[in-house]
Write a protein that holds these residues in place. Structure first.
Motif, PDB file in Angstrom:
ATOM      1  N   GLN A   1       0.406  -4.493   5.639  1.00  0.00           N
ATOM      2  CA  GLN A   1       0.478  -2.872   5.579  1.00  0.00           C
ATOM      3  C   GLN A   1       1.062  -2.021   6.461  1.00  0.00           C
ATOM      4  O   GLN A   1       0.718  -2.218   7.696  1.00  0.00           O
ATOM      5  CB  GLN A   1      -1.119  -2.295   5.380  1.00  0.00           C
ATOM      6  N   LEU A   2       1.997  -1.108   6.147  1.00  0.00           N
ATOM      7  CA  LEU A   2       2.822  -0.768   7.212  1.00  0.00           C
ATOM      8  C   LEU A   2       2.237   0.897   7.137  1.00  0.00           C
ATOM      9  O   LEU A   2       2.417   1.467   8.350  1.00  0.00           O
ATOM     10  CB  LEU A   2       4.221  -0.440   6.853  1.00  0.00           C
ATOM     11  N   SER A   3       1.842   1.534   6.268  1.00  0.00           N
ATOM     12  CA  SER A   3       1.216   2.872   6.425  1.00  0.00           C
ATOM     13  C   SER A   3       0.266   3.089   5.323  1.00  0.00           C
ATOM     14  O   SER A   3      -0.235   2.095   4.667  1.00  0.00           O
ATOM     15  CB  SER A   3       2.600   3.863   5.996  1.00  0.00           C
TER      16      SER A   3
ATOM     17  N   TRP B   1       3.313  -1.225   1.789  1.00  0.00           N
ATOM     18  CA  TRP B   1       3.048  -2.625   1.953  1.00  0.00           C
ATOM     19  C   TRP B   1       4.427  -3.374   2.129  1.00  0.00           C
ATOM     20  O   TRP B   1       5.241  -3.107   1.452  1.00  0.00           O
ATOM     21  CB  TRP B   1       2.213  -3.330   1.082  1.00  0.00           C
ATOM     22  N   MET B   2       4.587  -4.506   3.068  1.00  0.00           N
ATOM     23  CA  MET B   2       5.924  -5.009   3.103  1.00  0.00           C
ATOM     24  C   MET B   2       5.499  -6.702   3.102  1.00  0.00           C
ATOM     25  O   MET B   2       4.744  -7.331   3.733  1.00  0.00           O
ATOM     26  CB  MET B   2       6.786  -4.845   4.332  1.00  0.00           C
ATOM     27  N   ILE B   3       6.223  -7.386   2.298  1.00  0.00           N
ATOM     28  CA  ILE B   3       6.340  -9.044   2.398  1.00  0.00           C
ATOM     29  C   ILE B   3       7.434  -9.244   3.274  1.00  0.00           C
ATOM     30  O   ILE B   3       8.650  -9.047   2.661  1.00  0.00           O
ATOM     31  CB  ILE B   3       6.486  -9.570   1.126  1.00  0.00           C
ATOM     32  N   TRP B   4       7.195  -9.843   4.534  1.00  0.00           N
ATOM     33  CA  TRP B   4       8.310 -10.106   5.468  1.00  0.00           C
ATOM     34  C   TRP B   4       8.916 -11.273   5.223  1.00  0.00           C
ATOM     35  O   TRP B   4       8.329 -12.339   4.908  1.00  0.00           O
ATOM     36  CB  TRP B   4       7.554  -9.947   6.803  1.00  0.00           C
ATOM     37  N   ALA B   5      10.451 -11.218   5.224  1.00  0.00           N
ATOM     38  CA  ALA B   5      10.996 -12.640   5.445  1.00  0.00           C
ATOM     39  C   ALA B   5      11.488 -12.919   6.471  1.00  0.00           C
ATOM     40  O   ALA B   5      12.353 -11.976   7.396  1.00  0.00           O
ATOM     41  CB  ALA B   5      12.453 -12.088   4.466  1.00  0.00           C
ATOM     42  N   LYS B   6      11.134 -13.947   7.172  1.00  0.00           N
ATOM     43  CA  LYS B   6      11.090 -14.311   8.388  1.00  0.00           C
ATOM     44  C   LYS B   6      12.824 -14.774   8.824  1.00  0.00           C
ATOM     45  O   LYS B   6      13.157 -14.616   9.659  1.00  0.00           O
ATOM     46  CB  LYS B   6      10.401 -15.550   8.771  1.00  0.00           C
ATOM     47  N   ASP B   7      13.486 -15.195   7.646  1.00  0.00           N
ATOM     48  CA  ASP B   7      15.028 -15.697   7.801  1.00  0.00           C
ATOM     49  C   ASP B   7      15.759 -14.529   7.670  1.00  0.00           C
ATOM     50  O   ASP B   7      15.714 -13.807   6.487  1.00  0.00           O
ATOM     51  CB  ASP B   7      15.016 -16.752   7.039  1.00  0.00           C
TER      52      ASP B   7
ATOM     53  N   THR C   1       9.299  -4.694  -0.492  1.00  0.00           N
ATOM     54  CA  THR C   1       8.287  -3.597   0.036  1.00  0.00           C
ATOM     55  C   THR C   1       8.009  -2.848  -1.409  1.00  0.00           C
ATOM     56  O   THR C   1       8.408  -2.736  -2.247  1.00  0.00           O
ATOM     57  CB  THR C   1       9.293  -2.549   0.717  1.00  0.00           C
ATOM     58  N   PHE C   2       6.479  -2.662  -1.014  1.00  0.00           N
ATOM     59  CA  PHE C   2       5.958  -1.891  -2.227  1.00  0.00           C
ATOM     60  C   PHE C   2       5.080  -0.758  -1.901  1.00  0.00           C
ATOM     61  O   PHE C   2       4.386  -0.832  -0.865  1.00  0.00           O
ATOM     62  CB  PHE C   2       5.160  -2.830  -3.358  1.00  0.00           C
ATOM     63  N   VAL C   3       4.857   0.358  -2.497  1.00  0.00           N
ATOM     64  CA  VAL C   3       4.302   1.479  -2.472  1.00  0.00           C
ATOM     65  C   VAL C   3       2.966   1.545  -3.532  1.00  0.00           C
ATOM     66  O   VAL C   3       3.398   1.696  -4.554  1.00  0.00           O
ATOM     67  CB  VAL C   3       5.401   2.836  -2.616  1.00  0.00           C
ATOM     68  N   VAL C   4       2.154   1.736  -3.180  1.00  0.00           N
ATOM     69  CA  VAL C   4       0.808   1.717  -3.784  1.00  0.00           C
ATOM     70  C   VAL C   4       0.419   3.260  -4.188  1.00  0.00           C
ATOM     71  O   VAL C   4       0.050   3.937  -3.026  1.00  0.00           O
ATOM     72  CB  VAL C   4      -0.435   0.797  -3.359  1.00  0.00           C
TER      73      VAL C   4
ATOM     74  N   THR D   1      -3.269  -9.045  -4.521  1.00  0.00           N
ATOM     75  CA  THR D   1      -4.220  -9.276  -3.593  1.00  0.00           C
ATOM     76  C   THR D   1      -4.642  -7.837  -3.152  1.00  0.00           C
ATOM     77  O   THR D   1      -5.386  -7.681  -2.200  1.00  0.00           O
ATOM     78  CB  THR D   1      -3.596 -10.119  -2.512  1.00  0.00           C
ATOM     79  N   VAL D   2      -3.679  -7.038  -3.427  1.00  0.00           N
ATOM     80  CA  VAL D   2      -3.962  -5.400  -2.928  1.00  0.00           C
ATOM     81  C   VAL D   2      -4.357  -4.727  -3.840  1.00  0.00           C
ATOM     82  O   VAL D   2      -5.200  -3.713  -3.547  1.00  0.00           O
ATOM     83  CB  VAL D   2      -2.595  -5.101  -2.128  1.00  0.00           C
TER      84      VAL D   2
END
Length: 348
Positions: free
Chosen positions: A61-63, A67-73, A88-91, A117-118
């Motif tokens: 959760q960013l704010s 929410w963001m699903i982070w890509a490490k690569d 990224t998604f906005v609820v 899950t959110v």
């Protein structure tokens, strides 16, 4: 004369013959229920050509709403299955709004599992920030889940490119780069245009679209989540990566940053690649200025591209970021070349 693999009347098609004839799973399934063996094979073929599921990545959760699903690569590989850009998604009270859902149907399906899950709210809209396929090919998964009428917004230039050469090119490249891990993903282009200044109200959340000309691509949009003082910048800026500038402009990027800072004041800038923070624009600006300004000075002094490259590599704004920037060694030469060519056009 019939070739050895040609079908014979009254004899069922073999697996080899079906593949040679180019019968896809959907076509085979439509032949009819009376052809049960062929229908069963259609499902088998579909499973065969579809890449594997993408492992779950828990969203952060960013704010309040984002929410963001982070890509490490930062680059696609068979190992990461094309998971190279952030999802990224906005609820909102009205539903979930996606901003860049990812680069394959498999990534989109993983994102849907993580959204659940959110919240159990439906996805009500998607924004594609530009036409590079690692950001939008997952549209497929959301249209499958929520219907072909799901609004998918993009700048008109990005929409045209996705409907044209860029769409098929990115679909093919991601399959090749990932050793077919993204196979089964179909092109689902945006179905709505959005331009600078557009406002969207989703229940308790306001989204504002920003476009200030050519930056990373000619059709970049940034999406401001007004209530959260957060702006998703797509690939206009990245964190610890150099944005691909093949379709872009350094000078245009500086202008874009100036306008964003003036018109979309934000505590958090969310990049398409790397971590979100309040420093994303500043980090990227410093790196790009170190590249472009040295190239411009070299052009003005009639120095060649090799001299420009040496100046860039010695500049503290660039040298200080080399070790922490993904793909720096393999890509800095190309970015200097692009900056030098742009500086030549500006100078002459």
């Amino acid at each position: 004369m019939r070739t050895p693999d040609a079908p014979r009347p009254g004899v069922p098609l073999s697996r080899r013959q079906m593949i040679k004839l180019g019968l896809g799973a959907a076509a085979l399934a439509g032949i009819g229920t009376q052809w049960a063996p062929i229908t069963a094979f259609a499902k088998e073929l579909n499973d065969f050509i579809r890449g594997p599921a993408v492992p779950d990545i828990q969203p952060a959760q960013l704010s309040e709403h984002v929410w963001m699903i982070w890509a490490k690569d930062g680059f696609p590989t068979p190992e990461n299955q094309g998971m190279m850009s952030n999802v990224t998604f906005v609820v909102t009270h009205e539903g979930v709004v996606m901003i860049d859902p990812g680069g394959s149907v498999q990534i989109g399906e993983m994102a849907l599992r993580m959204i659940r899950t959110v919240t159990d709210k439906p996805v009500v809209a998607i924004f594609n920030t530009h036409y590079h396929g690692d950001h939008w090919l997952a549209n497929h998964a959301f249209v499958d889940a929520f219907g072909a009428d799901l609004p998918i917004y993009a700048h008109p230039r990005s929409r045209r490119e996705i409907e044209g050469v860029q769409g098929s090119m990115w679909q093919s490249m991601l399959e090749r780069w990932t050793n077919q891990a993204t196979a089964g993903t179909r092109i689902v282009a945006p179905n709505r245009d959005t331009v600078h200044g557009d406002h969207f109200r989703f229940g308790d959340v306001t989204l504002r679209v920003h476009h200030y000309g050519v930056a990373h691509t000619p059709g970049d949009i940034c999406v401001q989540v007004v209530e959260d003082a957060l702006t998703h910048v797509g690939d206009v800026a990245m964190d610890r990566r150099i944005a691909n500038m093949d379709d872009g402009s350094y000078v245009g990027t500086f202008h874009f940053y100036d306008e964003l800072e003036r018109n979309a004041p934000s505590r958090i800038w969310v990049p398409g690649h790397g971590h979100a923070s309040g420093e994303v624009l500043a980090w990227n600006r410093e790196l790009f200025e170190g590249i472009y300004e040295n190239c411009l000075h070299a052009v003005e002094e009639m120095a060649g591209m090799e001299e420009a490259r040496e100046r860039v590599l010695q500049d503290p704004r660039v040298a200080g970021k080399a070790a922490e920037t993904a793909g720096f060694e393999g890509n800095i030469g190309k970015y200097v070349s692009l900056a030098y060519l742009e500086a030549e056009r500006a100078a002459f």
